[in-house]
Design an enzyme around this catalytic site. Structure first.
Site, PDB file in Angstrom:
ATOM      1  N   ASP A   1      -7.781  -6.218   7.885  1.00 20.14           N
ATOM      2  CA  ASP A   1      -7.234  -6.360   6.534  1.00 20.14           C
ATOM      3  C   ASP A   1      -5.941  -5.574   6.350  1.00 20.14           C
ATOM      4  OD1 ASP A   1      -6.821  -6.689   3.845  1.00 20.14           O
ATOM      5  OD2 ASP A   1      -8.447  -5.354   3.221  1.00 20.14           O
TER       6      ASP A   1
ATOM      7  N   GLU B   1      14.233  -5.943  22.352  1.00 18.05           N
ATOM      8  CA  GLU B   1      14.214  -7.188  23.115  1.00 18.05           C
ATOM      9  C   GLU B   1      13.239  -8.189  22.475  1.00 18.05           C
ATOM     10  OE1 GLU B   1      14.131  -7.351  27.795  1.00 18.05           O
ATOM     11  OE2 GLU B   1      12.085  -7.300  26.995  1.00 18.05           O
TER      12      GLU B   1
ATOM     13  N   GLU C   1      -1.625   4.217  -5.677  1.00 17.63           N
ATOM     14  CA  GLU C   1      -1.538   4.106  -4.216  1.00 17.63           C
ATOM     15  C   GLU C   1      -1.155   2.674  -3.840  1.00 17.63           C
ATOM     16  OE1 GLU C   1      -4.599   5.939  -1.855  1.00 17.63           O
ATOM     17  OE2 GLU C   1      -4.644   7.716  -3.146  1.00 17.63           O
TER      18      GLU C   1
ATOM     19  N   GLY D   1      -2.556 -10.723   2.471  1.00 16.00           N
ATOM     20  CA  GLY D   1      -2.143 -10.643   1.070  1.00 16.00           C
ATOM     21  C   GLY D   1      -0.689 -11.043   0.900  1.00 16.00           C
TER      22      GLY D   1
ATOM     23  N   TYR E   1       4.217  -9.518  -6.431  1.00 15.28           N
ATOM     24  CA  TYR E   1       3.117  -9.124  -5.538  1.00 15.28           C
ATOM     25  C   TYR E   1       2.869  -7.653  -5.801  1.00 15.28           C
ATOM     26  CZ  TYR E   1       0.512  -7.994  -1.272  1.00 15.28           C
ATOM     27  OH  TYR E   1      -0.444  -7.553  -0.392  1.00 15.28           O
TER      28      TYR E   1
ATOM     29  N   CYS F   1       0.816  -1.221   0.000  1.00 17.86           N
ATOM     30  CA  CYS F   1       0.000   0.000   0.000  1.00 17.86           C
ATOM     31  C   CYS F   1       0.842   1.260   0.000  1.00 17.86           C
ATOM     32  CB  CYS F   1      -0.858   0.064   1.263  1.00 17.86           C
ATOM     33  SG  CYS F   1      -2.025  -1.253   1.370  1.00 17.86           S
TER      34      CYS F   1
HETATM   35  P1  XMP Z   1      -0.926  -7.302   3.233  1.00 17.15           P
HETATM   36  O1  XMP Z   1      -0.208  -6.477   4.262  1.00 17.15           O
HETATM   37  O2  XMP Z   1      -1.444  -8.584   3.793  1.00 17.15           O
HETATM   38  O3  XMP Z   1      -2.196  -6.424   2.834  1.00 17.15           O
HETATM   39  O4  XMP Z   1      -0.111  -7.496   2.018  1.00 17.15           O
HETATM   40  C1  XMP Z   1      -3.167  -6.850   1.938  1.00 17.15           C
HETATM   41  C2  XMP Z   1      -4.242  -5.798   1.817  1.00 17.15           C
HETATM   42  O5  XMP Z   1      -3.726  -4.590   1.246  1.00 17.15           O
HETATM   43  C3  XMP Z   1      -4.804  -3.863   0.666  1.00 17.15           C
HETATM   44  N1  XMP Z   1      -4.389  -3.398  -0.673  1.00 17.15           N
HETATM   45  C4  XMP Z   1      -4.008  -2.137  -0.965  1.00 17.15           C
HETATM   46  N2  XMP Z   1      -3.958  -1.018  -0.214  1.00 17.15           N
HETATM   47  N3  XMP Z   1      -3.140   0.187  -2.068  1.00 17.15           N
HETATM   48  C5  XMP Z   1      -3.544   0.151  -0.777  1.00 17.15           C
HETATM   49  O6  XMP Z   1      -3.498   1.203  -0.099  1.00 17.15           O
HETATM   50  C6  XMP Z   1      -3.161  -0.895  -2.886  1.00 17.15           C
HETATM   51  O7  XMP Z   1      -2.769  -0.845  -4.057  1.00 17.15           O
HETATM   52  C7  XMP Z   1      -3.622  -2.119  -2.305  1.00 17.15           C
HETATM   53  N4  XMP Z   1      -3.804  -3.368  -2.814  1.00 17.15           N
HETATM   54  C8  XMP Z   1      -4.274  -4.123  -1.785  1.00 17.15           C
HETATM   55  C9  XMP Z   1      -5.994  -4.771   0.591  1.00 17.15           C
HETATM   56  O8  XMP Z   1      -6.887  -4.385   1.602  1.00 17.15           O
HETATM   57  C10 XMP Z   1      -5.362  -6.144   0.870  1.00 17.15           C
HETATM   58  O9  XMP Z   1      -6.258  -7.095   1.399  1.00 17.15           O
END
Ligand code: XMP
Length: 461
Positions: A329, A458, A404, A352, A376, A300
């Site tokens: 999420d 720690e 974003e 994700g 990814y 993100c």
């Molecule tokens: P993790 O940390 O598990 O997060 O990789 C997965 C979640 O990230 C969100 N997501 C995004 N958020 N820009 C964002 O701000 C993006 O391009 C984007 N793509 C995914 C989404 O909620 C996902 O489940």
């Protein structure tokens, strides 16, 4: 202006409690992601195009978690992924391969080789008249011998709505491996095989729908095709719909939730928000669960680009007070984060990046300097945005688009099952440290202590 302070996963630790002798294995990690959807492992794989298509969703459901198919595809493409999951462990084969009574031994053998199946119901038109299995033909040598001379005529069959238990009883009693299903006119309408029953029983923890098939979620956006997409996903029997919008505070998101709840009998999970106000906005619209997380995700860029967000653990704790099911999420990079999210009141966590780079995630393996990787990417990254536009044949203004989300290579990790097991192992351990037999106890018994910089060091954070 008063500025609040809010903490996230690595700022805190869970405080241990005197505990009854729960073994890690005996604690119950089952959860309701909505009032009517219960799963044994509180994890959802993200609706992202480098995380969840059918293979990931199948692995998730078999493990007791659930996958959400991404929406960055045509409607048919997304429906197809749902259908693949629904076909995966269907103990009733709705269209079994069949043979006719005048097929020859050589035709039978080549069909068997081609389809990888050793026994076939024999039909006259669509009526069941026998069954021919390996036992009937394995010692036959005359290539022109007809199926009608080899088949078993007094075929054991069952009505089409037979339960799995009755099917098993019949197959055991009659010592048969294949049970054709017929309607009242003896028309062949399906088949159950011992192999499929054994496979289904091997996954006792699996997330299943009322028909015994693997559970899967589908996602939609709020664009003009959302109703058509939703209708086709409901027809494909997705178990729930995720209204996937980066900014769940938009009024349009609430409108979409309202119209889904009005038009379909399906659970809806909407998001994303990060405060009580956002939760109330979507709860009032009729959402059955709410996805929480603005900007914590590994790919993100919302926080550096817009400067908007809320530290994820604080967001979960605050949002969970609303009483509705919360899906935490983003931002889960290790099992400890998962345990803290659940202790903070989430009903499940969506993951994700941790599941990217696995055998089950979409995309090919890329090799760089002798190391294997998979891509990814955030769904708001420039490539995800333009690839989607190509797939759904939409023109977009790439120049004017501020991404974003980022894109990165993740070292190849093998099967996702190992990662799920590690996450659940961490959660189970935390539950025993907190004297908790189930997730309800875990939430009730949870208290956090804040870490200083040396406390973080720690803790290896
Ligand atoms: P993790 O940390 O598990 O997060 O990789 C997965 C979640 O990230 C969100 N997501 C995004 N958020 N820009 C964002 O701000 C993006 O391009 C984007 N793509 C995914 C989404 O909620 C996902 O489940």
């Amino acid at each position: 202006m008063e500025i609040k302070e809010a903490l996230t996963f690595d700022d805190v630790l869970l405080v241990p409690k005197v505990s009854k002798a729960y073994s890690r294995r005996s604690v119950d990690t089952s959860t309701n992601i909505t009032d009517s959807l219960k799963i044994n492992i509180p994890i959802l794989s993200s609706n992202m195009d480098t995380v969840t298509e059918a293979p990931m969703a199948i692995a998730m459901a078999k493990a007791g978690a659930v996958g959400v198919i991404h929406r960055f595809n045509t409607i048919e493409g997304e429906v197809n992924e749902i259908t693949k999951v629904k076909r995966e462990q269907n103990i009733v084969i709705e269209h079994p391969y069949i043979v006719k009574k005048d097929y020859t031994l050589s035709e039978l053998k080549s069909l068997s080789l081609e389809k990888g199946v050793s026994g076939f119901p024999v039909v006259d038109g669509t009526r069941l008249i026998g069954i021919v299995t390996r036992r009937d033909y394995e010692f036959e040598t005359e290539p022109s011998k007809k199926v009608s001379e080899m088949m078993t005529r007094d075929v054991i069959s069952a009505p089409k709505n037979v339960s799995m238990e009755s099917a098993k009883t019949i197959m055991k009693r009659e010592k048969i491996e294949k049970l054709p299903l017929v309607d009242k006119n003896n028309i062949l309408v399906g088949m159950i095989t011992a192999r499929d029953i054994k496979l289904a029983e091997g996954y006792s923890n699996a997330s299943k729908d009322k028909k015994g098939r693997l559970m899967v979620g589908a996602s939609i956006g709020i664009g003009s095709d959302y109703m058509e997409r939703a209708r086709k996903l409901v027809d494909a029997e997705a178990d729930f719909i995720v209204v996937d919008v980066a900014n769940g505070y938009l009024e349009k998101v609430a409108d979409v939730v309202k119209s889904l709840k009005k038009n379909f009998k399906i659970d809806v999970i909407a998001g994303n928000v990060a405060t009580r106000e956002g939760v109330e906005h979507l709860k009032k619209a009729g959402s059955d669960a709410i996805k929480v997380g603005i900007g914590p995700g590994g790919a993100c860029l919302t926080r550096p680009v817009a400067g908007v967000g809320y530290p994820q653990l604080a967001a979960i704790i605050d949002c969970a007070k609303s009483g509705i099911s919360i899906i935490a999420d983003g931002g889960i990079t290790k099992s400890a984060d998962f345990a803290k999210a659940m202790a903070g009141g989430a009903s499940a966590a969506m993951v994700g990046g941790l599941f990217a780079g696995t055998d089950e995630s979409p995309g090919a393996i890329v090799t760089k300097e002798n190391q294997n990787y998979k891509f990814y990417r955030g769904m708001a990254s420039i490539n995800a945005y333009s690839d989607r536009a190509i797939k759904v044949e939409e023109t977009v203004d790439l120049e004017g688009y501020t991404p974003e989300g980022t894109e990165k290579l993740i070292p190849y990790k093998g099967s996702v099952v190992k990662i799920v097991n590690n996450m659940v192992g961490g959660l189970r351990s935390a539950m025993t440290y907190l004297n908790s037999e189930n997730l309800k106890d875990f939430r009730r018994n949870a208290s956090f202590v804040r870490l200083t910089e040396s406390g973080k060091k720690e803790s290896k954070y």
